[in-house]
Write a protein that holds these residues in place. Structure first.
Motif: not given
Length: 164
Positions: A64-65, A67-70, A123-126
């Motif tokens: 999920v992270a 996908r948010w990062a993308a 949200r995008a944090r790995p």
């Protein structure tokens, strides 16, 4: 002289005192307790299932992270007040920022944009190094428990007697 009867009962000196670990138990050894082995097998399966579920939750968070990062470049409001892109995502972001605007508070839209940037980056944090390590350890522990459960399965009973 007193120990001579005992000495005569000992194996010859060329025979090792400790048998080979691969050697089966002597024939007179009783069979293992099937109920105890089955209980342990079920415990192993239960614990492995719990560990795999926990590892799956970490893997889901990582995906999920990612996908948010993308999507992050298209979703982030510009920090320097530059114009938003004319893409559908840029238009949706402009609408969201416009809704956050308050005529009585000129800083509200900027505060909302700052909050939105922080929320999106969060949200995008790995996964952290610790979480990735935990994921690998959970998978390894589950693999060990599944291997133990497979070795304790009832159809493995003859093999268990040979191994023990």
């Amino acid at each position: 002289m007193a120990l001579l009867p005992l000495l005569l009962q000992l194996p010859p000196p060329e025979e090792p005192a400790v048998p080979d670990p691969e050697a089966p138990l002597p024939p007179a050894t009783p069979a293992p307790d099937a109920a105890d082995l089955d209980l342990r097998r079920r415990e192993c399966l239960h614990r492995a299932e719990r560990l795999l579920r926990e590892a799956e939750q970490l893997a889901t968070r990582a995906h999920v992270a990612a996908r948010w990062a993308a999507a992050l470049p298209a979703l982030l409001p510009p920090e320097d007040g530059a114009a938003l892109p004319t893409t559908p995502a840029g238009q949706a972001l402009a609408d969201a920022l416009a809704q956050a605007a308050d005529p009585d508070d000129p800083n509200r839209a900027a505060d909302h944009a700052r909050w939105l940037r922080g929320w999106l980056r969060h949200r995008a944090r790995p996964l952290s190094v610790e979480e990735v390590t935990r994921y690998r350890r959970l998978r390894a522990q589950a693999a060990g428990l599944l291997a133990e459960a497979a070795a304790l399965a009832p159809d493995q009973a003859p093999m268990l007697l040979e191994m023990s």
